[in-house]
Scaffold this motif. Structure first.
Motif, PDB file in Angstrom:
ATOM      1  N   VAL A 162      16.325   5.146  -0.920  1.00  0.00           N
ATOM      2  CA  VAL A 162      15.359   5.105   0.259  1.00  0.00           C
ATOM      3  C   VAL A 162      16.019   5.546   1.609  1.00  0.00           C
ATOM      4  CG1 VAL A 162      13.363   4.509   1.231  1.00  0.00           C
ATOM      5  CG2 VAL A 162      13.625   4.290  -1.060  1.00  0.00           C
TER       6      VAL A 162
ATOM      7  N   ASP B  89      26.111   9.769  -4.338  1.00  0.00           N
ATOM      8  CA  ASP B  89      25.315   8.929  -5.295  1.00  0.00           C
ATOM      9  C   ASP B  89      25.978   8.735  -6.506  1.00  0.00           C
ATOM     10  OD1 ASP B  89      23.289   7.209  -6.548  1.00  0.00           O
ATOM     11  OD2 ASP B  89      22.506   7.431  -4.436  1.00  0.00           O
TER      12      ASP B  89
ATOM     13  N   ARG C 143       8.227  -1.296  -8.454  1.00  0.00           N
ATOM     14  CA  ARG C 143       8.325   0.173  -7.801  1.00  0.00           C
ATOM     15  C   ARG C 143       7.531   1.145  -8.748  1.00  0.00           C
ATOM     16  NH1 ARG C 143      13.878   0.368  -4.418  1.00  0.00           N
ATOM     17  NH2 ARG C 143      12.588   0.382  -2.519  1.00  0.00           N
TER      18      ARG C 143
HETATM   19  P1  NAD Z   1      18.938   0.650  -3.430  1.00  0.00           P
HETATM   20  O1  NAD Z   1      18.749   0.202  -2.301  1.00  0.00           O
HETATM   21  O2  NAD Z   1      19.103  -0.265  -4.757  1.00  0.00           O
HETATM   22  O3  NAD Z   1      20.398   1.594  -3.491  1.00  0.00           O
HETATM   23  C1  NAD Z   1      20.777   2.367  -2.611  1.00  0.00           C
HETATM   24  C2  NAD Z   1      21.595   3.718  -3.312  1.00  0.00           C
HETATM   25  O4  NAD Z   1      22.872   3.156  -3.669  1.00  0.00           O
HETATM   26  C3  NAD Z   1      20.810   4.010  -4.815  1.00  0.00           C
HETATM   27  O5  NAD Z   1      20.395   5.488  -4.757  1.00  0.00           O
HETATM   28  C4  NAD Z   1      21.940   3.818  -5.705  1.00  0.00           C
HETATM   29  O6  NAD Z   1      21.819   4.605  -6.813  1.00  0.00           O
HETATM   30  C5  NAD Z   1      23.373   3.897  -4.744  1.00  0.00           C
HETATM   31  N1  NAD Z   1      24.240   3.306  -5.457  1.00  0.00           N
HETATM   32  C6  NAD Z   1      24.759   2.235  -6.130  1.00  0.00           C
HETATM   33  N2  NAD Z   1      26.180   2.151  -6.582  1.00  0.00           N
HETATM   34  C7  NAD Z   1      26.598   3.366  -5.815  1.00  0.00           C
HETATM   35  C8  NAD Z   1      27.986   3.677  -5.768  1.00  0.00           C
HETATM   36  N3  NAD Z   1      28.940   2.932  -6.407  1.00  0.00           N
HETATM   37  N4  NAD Z   1      28.037   4.901  -4.995  1.00  0.00           N
HETATM   38  C9  NAD Z   1      27.008   5.619  -4.369  1.00  0.00           C
HETATM   39  N5  NAD Z   1      26.063   5.144  -4.644  1.00  0.00           N
HETATM   40  C10 NAD Z   1      25.690   3.970  -5.077  1.00  0.00           C
HETATM   41  O7  NAD Z   1      18.117   1.899  -4.043  1.00  0.00           O
HETATM   42  P2  NAD Z   1      16.567   2.124  -3.368  1.00  0.00           P
HETATM   43  O8  NAD Z   1      17.029   2.934  -2.005  1.00  0.00           O
HETATM   44  O9  NAD Z   1      15.750   0.967  -3.544  1.00  0.00           O
HETATM   45  O10 NAD Z   1      16.154   3.117  -4.345  1.00  0.00           O
HETATM   46  C11 NAD Z   1      16.514   3.164  -5.842  1.00  0.00           C
HETATM   47  C12 NAD Z   1      15.581   4.153  -6.721  1.00  0.00           C
HETATM   48  O11 NAD Z   1      14.396   3.608  -6.671  1.00  0.00           O
HETATM   49  C13 NAD Z   1      15.403   5.606  -6.107  1.00  0.00           C
HETATM   50  O12 NAD Z   1      15.581   6.472  -7.197  1.00  0.00           O
HETATM   51  C14 NAD Z   1      14.377   5.696  -5.268  1.00  0.00           C
HETATM   52  O13 NAD Z   1      13.868   7.081  -5.385  1.00  0.00           O
HETATM   53  C15 NAD Z   1      13.366   4.906  -6.266  1.00  0.00           C
HETATM   54  N6  NAD Z   1      12.270   4.278  -5.593  1.00  0.00           N
HETATM   55  C16 NAD Z   1      10.993   4.425  -6.302  1.00  0.00           C
HETATM   56  C17 NAD Z   1       9.923   4.016  -5.504  1.00  0.00           C
HETATM   57  C18 NAD Z   1       8.718   4.068  -6.388  1.00  0.00           C
HETATM   58  O14 NAD Z   1       8.336   4.744  -7.423  1.00  0.00           O
HETATM   59  N7  NAD Z   1       7.620   3.527  -5.944  1.00  0.00           N
HETATM   60  C19 NAD Z   1      10.044   3.121  -4.542  1.00  0.00           C
HETATM   61  C20 NAD Z   1      11.121   3.312  -3.941  1.00  0.00           C
HETATM   62  C21 NAD Z   1      12.280   3.899  -4.417  1.00  0.00           C
END
Ligand code: NAD
Length: 427
Positions: free
Chosen positions: A176, A196, A121
């Motif tokens: 996301v 979160d 990422r």
């Molecule tokens: P994910 O699918 O792994 O998890 C979904 C969400 O659940 C996350 O925000 C996580 O913090 C949250 N979570 C985990 N345990 C929890 C709990 N006990 N209670 C409440 N919430 C909880 O996450 P994702 O959607 O893949 O995104 C993860 C991070 O990566 C984000 O910060 C996103 O902005 C970032 N991201 C970066 C890029 C990039 O830079 N290219 C691309 C995609 C995502």
């Protein structure tokens, strides 16, 4: 350089790995493209449109024959790839954990398996990030599914007959999918709160006009790579106390919480579900990884005795097959552009590129990814630091499982993850 796209075989998989638009782009990269007849039907891309874009359309065997690259949504069984060029690339969502035998089978027949979900990422790879493109759509669809199951209006409606109050939507997990769910619920006029465990998510939630709620006991549970870490027992208890009071007042709850390489954290207990009013709706987007809600039945829509509907659809992006395929197929083209020499019209892979290193599972007859352990397989290269595995359930893996044998006695691809999504049940 021939690129093949087969019809997806997994039950309920509606997506396709190339669209007429991306076929034209692949041809622009110097490839010839073969599509299995009917591959795009479920996503509403007819064979004629692929042919018009310049692809040949035919039966599976002819499609795969002499292909150097196969594009897929889900991992095709090795048996379905007979006739392919030795050493060919198979690019898709490989979902290797718990299927190490199949990955070993890829190595055994000399295929190069590339797992798109392992894409790092980083900024350069954002355009190839299949997890984000699919999660974004899933977050949107979760709200649409919730609105469909909800017996009331989402926005505040002021009519001559009186005022309807807006629905209260609570989104758990603001990654996301969660952020897109928040944005969609806001557009529909709901009053939205979100939580979160990563402090950084608070600002993003608020920038979408929703209220961020988080317990003081939990300052920040950010893990590596922007993902969340698992909470300690005390932190879990504090979070549960916060959520319990809040959930009882919500109309719709959408859960999206995931932790890389772990089962989905359980955030909503049976008692919390029982505290909700009849007619409330929960959409558990984590259903494929076991669910965030104690009583979710993955793949089903169920109603509790107190009248709460819990939606646990699998393959939610597949519910938007056209959009999901369009974005997924573009992700694939963006990645292939880095692997192909356009002038020479041939594959020119830099095996040292961090994107390649992070995503290649098998190469030259061996399993080369450090996270995939197949007994008896010898790694070709020194292990690389991989991105956290997100397709889950590392603990599902069966280290004792033997590598799959020859191509034709390899077990078929993992059974459908999607089936039965529309079954209605009571809990
Ligand atoms: P994910 O699918 O792994 O998890 C979904 C969400 O659940 C996350 O925000 C996580 O913090 C949250 N979570 C985990 N345990 C929890 C709990 N006990 N209670 C409440 N919430 C909880 O996450 P994702 O959607 O893949 O995104 C993860 C991070 O990566 C984000 O910060 C996103 O902005 C970032 N991201 C970066 C890029 C990039 O830079 N290219 C691309 C995609 C995502």
């Amino acid at each position: 350089m021939k690129i093949a796209v087969l019809r997806e075989r997994a039950d309920g998989e509606t997506r396709v790995a190339a669209t007429p638009e991306t076929v034209a782009k692949l041809i622009g990269l110097g490839a010839t493209v073969a599509i299995e007849a009917g591959a795009g039907d479920a996503a509403r891309f007819p064979d004629a449109d692929y042919a018009a874009a310049g692809a040949s359309v035919g039966p599976a065997a002819a499609t795969v024959k002499d292909a150097e690259i196969v594009l897929a949504v889900r991992r095709p069984s090795v048996g379905s790839l007979l006739g392919i060029t030795p050493g060919a690339l198979v690019v898709g969502i490989m979902d290797p954990y718990g299927s190490e035998g199949e990955i070993g089978g890829y190595a055994k027949v000399g295929l190069t398996a590339i797992a798109m979900e392992f894409m790092p990422r980083i900024t350069r790879a954002q355009v190839m990030d299949v997890l984000s493109s699919q999660a974004n759509l899933a977050g949107y669809q979760a709200v649409i599914d919730a609105a469909g199951a909800f017996d009331r209006a989402m926005p505040m409606m002021m009519t001559a007959a009186g005022t309807v109050r807006p629905a209260k939507v609570f989104v758990m997990g603001a990654g996301v999918a969660g952020l897109q769910a928040i944005a969609t619920a806001k557009r529909l006029g709901a009053v939205v709160t979100a939580t979160d465990v990563r402090a950084a998510a608070g600002e993003q939630v608020e920038s979408l006009g929703a209220k961020f709620i988080m317990t003081d006991a939990l300052k920040d549970a950010s893990g590596s790579g922007g993902y969340a870490r698992e909470l300690t027992q005390d932190e879990q208890a504090a979070q549960a106390a916060l959520v319990a009071g809040h959930i009882a007042k919500q109309d719709i709850v959408i859960t999206t919480a995931l932790i890389p390489g772990r089962p989905a954290p359980k955030l909503v207990s049976r008692a919390m579900v029982e505290s909700m009013a009849p007619g409330s709706v929960i959409v558990d987007l984590a259903a494929e990884r076991g669910g965030n809600v104690e009583v979710t039945q993955p793949g089903k829509v169920a109603t509790t005795a107190n009248g709460v509907t819990i939606i646990g659809h699998l393959n939610v992006p597949g519910r938007l097959a056209t959009s999901a395929s369009q974005l997924y197929a573009r992700n694939l083209v963006s990645f292939l552009e880095t692997l192909i020499d356009k002038k020479e019209k041939k594959l020119a892979i830099n095996w040292d590129d961090e994107l390649v290193k992070a995503t290649v599972l098998t190469r030259g007859g061996a399993v080369v990814h450090p996270n995939i352990k197949v007994p008896g397989a010898t790694p070709l290269e020194a292990p690389v630091a991989a991105d956290p595995a997100k397709t889950g359930a590392a603990e599902k893996s069966t280290p004792g499982e033997a590598p799959a044998a020859a191509a034709d006695d390899v077990t078929p691809a993992e059974p459908a993850k999607t089936g039965a999504a529309d079954k209605k049940d009571s809990i």
